[in-house]
Scaffold this active site. Sequence first.
Site, PDB file in Angstrom:
ATOM      1  N   CYS C  87       6.949  53.310  12.744  1.00 19.67           N
ATOM      2  CA  CYS C  87       6.606  52.482  13.913  1.00 19.67           C
ATOM      3  C   CYS C  87       7.771  52.404  14.880  1.00 19.67           C
ATOM      4  O   CYS C  87       7.639  51.857  15.973  1.00 19.67           O
ATOM      5  CB  CYS C  87       6.195  51.078  13.472  1.00 19.67           C
ATOM      6  SG  CYS C  87       5.238  51.074  11.966  1.00 19.67           S
ATOM      7  N   HIS C 336      -0.760  48.096  19.149  1.00 21.53           N
ATOM      8  CA  HIS C 336       0.347  48.770  18.460  1.00 21.53           C
ATOM      9  C   HIS C 336      -0.011  50.214  18.115  1.00 21.53           C
ATOM     10  O   HIS C 336      -0.257  50.563  16.977  1.00 21.53           O
ATOM     11  CB  HIS C 336       0.684  47.964  17.200  1.00 21.53           C
ATOM     12  CG  HIS C 336       1.851  48.483  16.419  1.00 21.53           C
ATOM     13  ND1 HIS C 336       2.900  49.180  16.982  1.00 21.53           N
ATOM     14  CD2 HIS C 336       2.162  48.376  15.085  1.00 21.53           C
ATOM     15  CE1 HIS C 336       3.786  49.495  16.026  1.00 21.53           C
ATOM     16  NE2 HIS C 336       3.353  49.023  14.882  1.00 21.53           N
TER      17      HIS C 336
END
Lengths: 352, 135, 388
Positions: C87, C336
């Site tokens: 991420c 996200h």
Amino acid sequence: MAIMEKVGIVSYGANIPRWRIKVEDIASIWGKDGKVISKGLGINEKSVPSFDQDTATISVEAARAALKRCNINPQDIGAIYIGSESHPYAVKPTGTIVGEAIGATPDLMVADYEFACKAGTAAIQSCTALVKAEMIKYGLAVGADTSQAAPGDALEYSASAGGAAFIIGKDNVIASINHTISFTSDTPDFWRRAQRKYPSHGGRFTGAPAYFKHITSCAINLMRNAGTKPEEYDYAIFHQPNGKFPVSVAKELGFTYDQIKQGLLVPYIGNTYSGASLIGLASVLDVAKPGDRIFLTSYGSGAGSDAFDITVTEKINDLFRENAPSVFQMVEDKEYIDYGMYTKVSELLFWE
Amino acid sequence: MGEGVARFWREIPQRYNFIGDRCGSCERIFFPPKESCPFCRRKSMGKMKEIKLSGKGEIVTYTIIHVGPEDFEEQVPYPIAIVKLEEGPQITAQIVDCNIDEVKIGMKVESTFRKIRQDGSTGAIYYGYKFKKRC
Amino acid sequence: MRDVAVIGVGMTKFGELWDKSFRQLIAEAGAKAILDSGIEGKEINAMYVGSMSSGRFVGQEHVGALVADVSGFSNLHISSTRIEGACASGGLAMRQGYLSIASGMNDIVVVGGMEKMNDVLGASATETLATAADQEWEAFFGATFPGLYAMIATKHMHDYGTTKKQLAQVAVKNHANGALNPYAQYQREITLEQAMNATSVAYPLGLLDCSPVTDGAASVVLCAAEKAKDYSDKPVKIIGSGQASDSLALHARRDICTLDSTVHASKMAYKQANLTPKDVDVAEVHDCFTIGEICAIEDLGFVKKGEGGKAIDNKITTLDGSLPVNTSGGLKAKGHPVGATGVAQMVEVTLQLRGDAKKRQVKEAKIGLAHNVGGSGASCTIHILEAM
């Protein structure tokens, strides 16, 4: 029939999954009178393996319990035989998993046995013979199952899960195996064809010509060879597919209910198949005192019986029995599931 | 699905028997075993010795998984915890054989041998450690 | 080392973008950033793009070259490199772009980040995200990615008395900010009751404690600071950049409640910028889960360890608080798309420092910080920006 005073059980352990389902709960799904069935079978509830338990995990846990109770080096175990009719793989041994998990690999003999409900006692006989022949120092014999029954079949009330493990050797024998004998014939009372999930059976044919004939013949032969009578035994254990058969066969042979009580687990956990008579033996060893004499006769459909004449020695007082839970402690440590959860864990709810 | 079995097979000593290692220089214990000690580095090279851990420990923190990976979907809700082993290393594992409300930080646990996952209905079955309340 | 400035930013809308492909997303974000910067394609020296798992999400690897290609630069043969750090892939790409200019090797660099997560089914997306965790020693045993952050939350609640309500308030705040961001996946407010009563994902985290599965891309154009004014009226200078790593598995950390990678990367960045946490006016932090934001404001030094929950109660981090955090809506509400996140944070901080953040503009924002985390804290990048 040889006398084998020096060879016997060095340690033992059992394992019973924690989940239980009540016979009445199964009966109610099929529109039957649960109380009548429960009483008729002599079974109140049965153990059910969780999603992550199978014959390999039960065997490992039982074997580890046996090792915890004694001081033997797992590397001294020269043979492992796992008796079961529910090995997780059709091809690929359970015994190698157990061997690796207890640290007994690589210098050992391993094979999986199958003889319906008596594969575990057959494993004890093989280990006993190997020790006696001095081919191995110790042998590990396990009888364990996570037996399956077709939904709605009479076996659904009894088919359960559990197992017991026995380390066989010559040193520090806690219970000597004085005599063992088998009785075998081709009797198709119960079977499961290759690649089938559930077993089939001959209904009432599983009684007189199968269970009763083999157990009584084998038991009588053993007592004749050993020169013993039923009343000389402190404990007797018989294969227990339900709560009725072992009580009847004991009576027929001249044993009392008091003699079989400690080894009769089927009312509380159901029929653990290859584990059944052996969990009974483990339960007896949980309480046995030096000098106690134990009589055991297993039964495996198809069909055969193995009988054992066992004497508990002084060494049982040196065994760390408290290092692992007793059979009745495991019987008490339970959590009930309903039929919905039972079908889920039996993989009946998954279709792809 | 369809993974090679070697990836699992080479970790059998860890997953079945908690084989870790100990730094011969500072005596720190690691699980899974490390090629070198992160504290001693070059001093530890060639001095890392295998050691079997007890599989006993205590819960450091936990969660109850309600949305699980495909292989674990049937088991939800199930607890996962970080367990600090007696010898020092911390590991992540499932907690079984108890009611999920019983799981607490500080709970003493011991390992139990269980089926962890399987490669579909035709693939290999992978066994290993889970933890249960210590008797 | 040369100073580096952001001279252009661009991003796609974040969300479930069924009609847009991976390629279209990054091409759109890149084009917007390039147009915003005023540079021409032939001036680009290099491209760095962050993508966590294009291979699993869309079956495509080798996306460095692909991005240059779909951006129309195949005939210019621009150096283009894909960076992966779960991420934090976007943040890592940012830092590579930054370093390549700071080193003097390049003058103009385009940084991109993208993820197309909805081309696989939900379960598959979850499984792919779990590859950011330790596959052999965490995921194998049934730990999910939300489960790892949930274990941080359980410990934080145990050690510091942080409450489920405080976690929920993070979600409420970030949704309120997201409602003001036209690029956000969720442009709607939620109530505290909704957040607290949402279905459980991994105790103590509920569905509204979790960032969503998102498609999207973001891009920034970086330029040597001395040339920034040639292109942009409002360049923003990168005055601090930090990156740190930690054990891949959460269980191997010094302290379960502290993301040491954040502590170390931020120290590095503060030192370079010659600033303290108090100097930060606006911050985008990695709130993949609500507990992530609480840990972040502690580990970045905005509040003391253990007081992150209290800071939420005291509304320090709301849009009108003393240190607004996640004005974009954060990962929680903006969405996200993992590889895009680190770059999208830079877009938001740049807009804030340029005074272009419209309805969610923080007054007199001079110093901004972007905090991007990979996995449960195994990678972290920090960038501190200042209006020029």
